[in-house]
Scaffold this motif. Structure first.
Motif, mmCIF file in Angstrom:
data_model
loop_
_atom_site.group_PDB
_atom_site.id
_atom_site.type_symbol
_atom_site.label_atom_id
_atom_site.label_comp_id
_atom_site.label_asym_id
_atom_site.label_seq_id
_atom_site.Cartn_x
_atom_site.Cartn_y
_atom_site.Cartn_z
ATOM 1 N N VAL A 1 37.684 40.162 -19.460
ATOM 2 C CA VAL A 1 36.223 40.251 -19.595
ATOM 3 C C VAL A 1 35.536 39.380 -18.557
ATOM 4 C CG1 VAL A 1 34.261 39.812 -21.124
ATOM 5 C CG2 VAL A 1 36.358 40.833 -22.044
ATOM 6 N N VAL A 2 36.028 38.157 -18.371
ATOM 7 C CA VAL A 2 35.400 37.231 -17.428
ATOM 8 C C VAL A 2 35.465 37.775 -16.001
ATOM 9 C CG1 VAL A 2 35.643 34.959 -16.349
ATOM 10 C CG2 VAL A 2 35.713 35.167 -18.837
ATOM 11 N N GLN A 3 36.620 38.314 -15.604
ATOM 12 C CA GLN A 3 36.753 38.793 -14.236
ATOM 13 C C GLN A 3 36.048 40.125 -14.020
ATOM 14 O OE1 GLN A 3 41.089 38.397 -13.309
ATOM 15 N NE2 GLN A 3 40.344 36.831 -11.920
ATOM 16 N N LEU A 4 35.911 40.912 -15.067
ATOM 17 C CA LEU A 4 35.225 42.195 -14.938
ATOM 18 C C LEU A 4 33.719 42.014 -14.817
ATOM 19 C CD1 LEU A 4 35.258 45.336 -15.099
ATOM 20 C CD2 LEU A 4 35.085 45.086 -17.592
ATOM 21 N N ALA A 5 33.159 41.107 -15.593
ATOM 22 C CA ALA A 5 31.705 41.031 -15.757
ATOM 23 C C ALA A 5 31.060 40.080 -14.755
ATOM 24 C CB ALA A 5 31.369 40.580 -17.176
ATOM 25 N N LEU B 1 30.678 42.070 -27.192
ATOM 26 C CA LEU B 1 31.036 43.357 -27.798
ATOM 27 C C LEU B 1 32.300 43.935 -27.172
ATOM 28 C CD1 LEU B 1 27.573 45.104 -28.277
ATOM 29 C CD2 LEU B 1 29.084 44.197 -30.060
ATOM 30 N N LEU B 2 32.468 43.797 -25.860
ATOM 31 C CA LEU B 2 33.709 44.275 -25.242
ATOM 32 C C LEU B 2 34.891 43.442 -25.723
ATOM 33 C CD1 LEU B 2 35.333 46.049 -23.376
ATOM 34 C CD2 LEU B 2 34.734 44.521 -21.477
ATOM 35 N N ALA B 3 34.732 42.123 -25.757
ATOM 36 C CA ALA B 3 35.812 41.276 -26.272
ATOM 37 C C ALA B 3 36.164 41.662 -27.705
ATOM 38 C CB ALA B 3 35.412 39.803 -26.194
ATOM 39 N N TYR B 4 35.148 41.925 -28.510
ATOM 40 C CA TYR B 4 35.352 42.352 -29.903
ATOM 41 C C TYR B 4 36.191 43.625 -29.961
ATOM 42 C CZ TYR B 4 33.966 44.040 -34.577
ATOM 43 O OH TYR B 4 33.953 44.522 -35.871
ATOM 44 N N ARG B 5 35.829 44.616 -29.173
ATOM 45 C CA ARG B 5 36.575 45.871 -29.170
ATOM 46 C C ARG B 5 38.013 45.668 -28.681
ATOM 47 N NH1 ARG B 5 34.127 50.862 -28.903
ATOM 48 N NH2 ARG B 5 36.317 51.532 -28.952
ATOM 49 N N LEU B 6 38.191 44.878 -27.639
ATOM 50 C CA LEU B 6 39.533 44.656 -27.092
ATOM 51 C C LEU B 6 40.404 43.853 -28.055
ATOM 52 C CD1 LEU B 6 38.731 43.883 -23.337
ATOM 53 C CD2 LEU B 6 39.465 46.046 -24.345
ATOM 54 N N HIS C 1 36.415 29.853 -32.067
ATOM 55 C CA HIS C 1 35.344 30.491 -31.311
ATOM 56 C C HIS C 1 35.840 30.848 -29.910
ATOM 57 C CE1 HIS C 1 32.113 29.545 -34.207
ATOM 58 N NE2 HIS C 1 32.791 28.429 -34.421
ATOM 59 N N LEU C 2 35.354 31.969 -29.400
ATOM 60 C CA LEU C 2 35.654 32.413 -28.041
ATOM 61 C C LEU C 2 34.350 32.892 -27.405
ATOM 62 C CD1 LEU C 2 37.419 33.358 -25.663
ATOM 63 C CD2 LEU C 2 37.882 35.463 -26.952
ATOM 64 N N ASP C 3 33.907 32.191 -26.377
ATOM 65 C CA ASP C 3 32.669 32.557 -25.695
ATOM 66 C C ASP C 3 33.008 32.976 -24.266
ATOM 67 O OD1 ASP C 3 30.180 32.833 -24.540
ATOM 68 O OD2 ASP C 3 29.319 31.101 -25.578
ATOM 69 N N THR C 4 33.239 34.273 -24.073
ATOM 70 C CA THR C 4 33.615 34.772 -22.754
ATOM 71 C C THR C 4 32.467 34.620 -21.754
ATOM 72 O OG1 THR C 4 33.052 36.999 -23.537
ATOM 73 C CG2 THR C 4 35.376 36.391 -23.543
ATOM 74 N N THR C 5 31.239 34.671 -22.219
ATOM 75 C CA THR C 5 30.109 34.505 -21.307
ATOM 76 C C THR C 5 30.130 33.116 -20.675
ATOM 77 O OG1 THR C 5 28.789 35.928 -22.748
ATOM 78 C CG2 THR C 5 27.605 34.681 -21.077
ATOM 79 N N TRP C 6 30.347 32.101 -21.489
ATOM 80 C CA TRP C 6 30.346 30.734 -20.962
ATOM 81 C C TRP C 6 31.657 30.394 -20.257
ATOM 82 C CZ3 TRP C 6 27.158 26.248 -23.230
ATOM 83 C CH2 TRP C 6 25.841 26.662 -23.402
#
Length: 316
Positions: A91-95, A124-129, A162-167
């Motif tokens: 997610v981090v490298q894609l976004a 939401l993508l992390a949730y789905r994955l 907790h997992l915060d892919t945005t941060w």
């Protein structure tokens, strides 16, 4: 049964919030949510009117992306930790964080199609994955820096984190930079800069993965994470099999890319010059006396940018 209309009205207004917990992926795409109710002999007739940020064709492509990810990256022998890590990295490298995309960064379709997103699409993508990888997960609504924010709760070996892919996305201008500062963190750590309604979610009290939270500009090769330390700006390697953490050099080295026992990076103790570091003895060699950034390696080729925006590549 027939309720007093005022009580029924409260339930209809609460339905949107309820849907957000039961099916956060779909509810996340509500652009508008409206209802109209008419009293009839044995109850009420209700019409819901919902406008979505997405459509069936786009969601079919999202489903295909999620399924392809699970098929390619997830194996039955992987641990929960390994599954969560590859999802964070993906997610981090894609976004690239931006509000300027076709849906202002809100949808997973925009993220996979345009590679742009805001926190909702990241989460939401992390949730789905995570769900597709058989990792139990939740979608969390809250605040950070006094702004609405979204992230995930994940269950790793029976404990919630907790997992915060945005941060964990270091900077929108640095597409290959991965951080683990907000990877599998406890309520205590996250509450330092995040706010959420605690009673609505599982508690996260475990600190098993605190060793990850010092890592940024990280590059994983096999079972070893090479990273620049957030705390002291030096380069280390962490072996996930042996749990050994070793300092490689005292250099402040960003944009790490690793190949054949060598780290290629931007040495910010030396004007950001392109530098090669031997992971065995820490010896360093300046390859280009020019500031470089956004290094990555694909198929034996090192790609990087110079400060003037020019793109370069070198065979390794």
């Amino acid at each position: 049964g027939k309720l007093n209309f005022e009580d029924f009205e409260v339930q209809l207004n609460d339905l949107n919030s309820l849907l957000s917990f039961v099916d956060p992926y779909t509810a996340g795409y509500f652009l508008t949510y409206e209802w109209t109710a008419w009293e009839i002999d044995n109850g009420y007739l209700v019409e819901l009117s919902i406008d979505y940020l997405t459509d069936a064709k786009k969601e079919q492509k999202v489903d295909q992306y999620v399924e392809a990810f699970a098929d390619q990256y997830i194996t039955t022998d992987m641990t929960d930790f390994e599954r969560a890590k590859i999802i964070n990295d993906t997610v981090v490298q894609l976004a690239t964080y931006t509000e300027q995309g076709s849906t202002e960064g809100q949808t997973v379709f925009e993220l996979i199609d345009e590679e742009t997103a805001v926190c909702q699409a990241y989460a939401l993508l992390a949730y789905r994955l995570l769900l597709a990888s058989d990792v139990e997960a939740k979608y969390v609504y809250g605040y950070s820096e006094d702004q609405l924010h979204a992230w995930n709760l994940v269950s790793i070996d029976g404990n919630w984190y907790h997992l915060d892919t945005t941060w964990n996305d270091v900077d929108s201008a640095e597409p290959y930079a991965i951080s683990y500062e907000y990877f599998l963190v406890s309520d205590e750590k996250l509450s330092q800069d995040h706010l959420w309604v605690n009673e609505n979610y599982f508690t996260a009290t475990n600190n098993n993965y605190d060793f990850m939270h010092d890592m940024w500009y990280a590059n994983t090769v096999d079972d070893v994470i090479y990273y620049n330390s957030i705390n002291d700006n030096m380069v280390y390697s962490y072996n996930l099999d042996t749990n050994e953490n070793n300092q490689i050099t005292e250099t402040a080295c960003y944009y790490l890319a690793t190949y054949d026992d060598s780290i290629y990076c931007s040495d910010y103790d030396n004007a950001g010059y392109l530098t090669k570091i031997n992971v065995q003895d820490g010896s360093e060699e300046v390859l280009l006396e020019d500031e470089v950034l956004n290094l990555y390696i694909e198929e034996d080729i090192l790609y990087y940018e110079t400060i003037d925006g020019a793109q370069h590549q070198e065979n390794l």
